[in-house]
Scaffold this motif. Structure first.
Motif, PDB file in Angstrom:
ATOM      1  N   PHE A  76       0.812  -1.213   0.000  1.00  0.00           N
ATOM      2  CA  PHE A  76       0.000   0.000   0.000  1.00  0.00           C
ATOM      3  C   PHE A  76       0.848   1.266   0.000  1.00  0.00           C
ATOM      4  O   PHE A  76       0.423   2.288  -0.541  1.00  0.00           O
ATOM      5  CB  PHE A  76      -0.942   0.025   1.211  1.00  0.00           C
ATOM      6  N   GLU A  77       2.035   1.214   0.598  1.00  0.00           N
ATOM      7  CA  GLU A  77       2.902   2.399   0.645  1.00  0.00           C
ATOM      8  C   GLU A  77       3.435   2.767  -0.726  1.00  0.00           C
ATOM      9  O   GLU A  77       3.459   3.938  -1.090  1.00  0.00           O
ATOM     10  CB  GLU A  77       4.075   2.170   1.604  1.00  0.00           C
ATOM     11  N   THR A  78       3.879   1.774  -1.484  1.00  0.00           N
ATOM     12  CA  THR A  78       4.497   2.039  -2.788  1.00  0.00           C
ATOM     13  C   THR A  78       3.546   1.783  -3.956  1.00  0.00           C
ATOM     14  O   THR A  78       3.888   2.090  -5.093  1.00  0.00           O
ATOM     15  CB  THR A  78       5.744   1.162  -2.978  1.00  0.00           C
ATOM     16  N   GLU A  79       2.386   1.192  -3.667  1.00  0.00           N
ATOM     17  CA  GLU A  79       1.405   0.801  -4.684  1.00  0.00           C
ATOM     18  C   GLU A  79       2.023  -0.139  -5.714  1.00  0.00           C
ATOM     19  O   GLU A  79       1.815  -0.003  -6.913  1.00  0.00           O
ATOM     20  CB  GLU A  79       0.775   2.029  -5.333  1.00  0.00           C
ATOM     21  N   GLU A  80       2.799  -1.105  -5.206  1.00  0.00           N
ATOM     22  CA  GLU A  80       3.433  -2.118  -6.051  1.00  0.00           C
ATOM     23  C   GLU A  80       2.904  -3.496  -5.706  1.00  0.00           C
ATOM     24  O   GLU A  80       2.647  -3.794  -4.540  1.00  0.00           O
ATOM     25  CB  GLU A  80       4.941  -2.119  -5.843  1.00  0.00           C
ATOM     26  N   MET A  81       2.801  -4.338  -6.729  1.00  0.00           N
ATOM     27  CA  MET A  81       2.418  -5.727  -6.546  1.00  0.00           C
ATOM     28  C   MET A  81       3.649  -6.607  -6.673  1.00  0.00           C
ATOM     29  O   MET A  81       4.527  -6.326  -7.490  1.00  0.00           O
ATOM     30  CB  MET A  81       1.385  -6.141  -7.595  1.00  0.00           C
TER      31      MET A  81
END
Length: 117
Positions: A76-81
């Protein structure tokens, strides 16, 4: 305990469904599990968006899909999967018998129209 910030692989999930939706009698599209505390919340396409709400309230940055057959994590912090990560305490998903959207009996007939995009 793992050395990855936001992951505690020893903590089991909080249940089979979204904690907040279950408490309110609501429904969800897909489920996400907090990798730090095990809180199960609904995805951002769901009406309640409780998984991201849990992040905003707690600062716990990582969630894992709680859908059968899915092993990806979301930051959620970096919006990376991330396609994979450490194994978390069982169970790894909601029961296969539980439909998505779910839970059975609480999903409105027009559920697809109410999804958030």
């Amino acid at each position: 305990m793992t050395d990855i910030k936001g992951i505690d692989p020893s903590v089991p999930p909080s249940g089979d469904g979204c904690v907040e939706c279950d408490a309110a009698g609501g429904w969800w599209f897909h489920l996400r599990r907090c990798a730090q505390c095990g809180h199960v919340g609904c995805c951002d396409s769901s009406p309640g968006q409780h998984a991201s709400g849990h992040f905003r309230e707690t600062g716990h940055p990582l969630a894992r899909s709680f859908e059968p057959g899915e092993e990806w994590f979301w930051n959620f912090e970096t919006e990376e999967m991330f396609e994979a990560g450490p194994q978390l305490a069982a169970p790894e998903s909601h029961p296969r018998s539980q439909p998505s959207p779910g839970p059975e009996g609480r999903v409105p007939a027009d559920w697809a129209r109410t999804l958030r995009r």
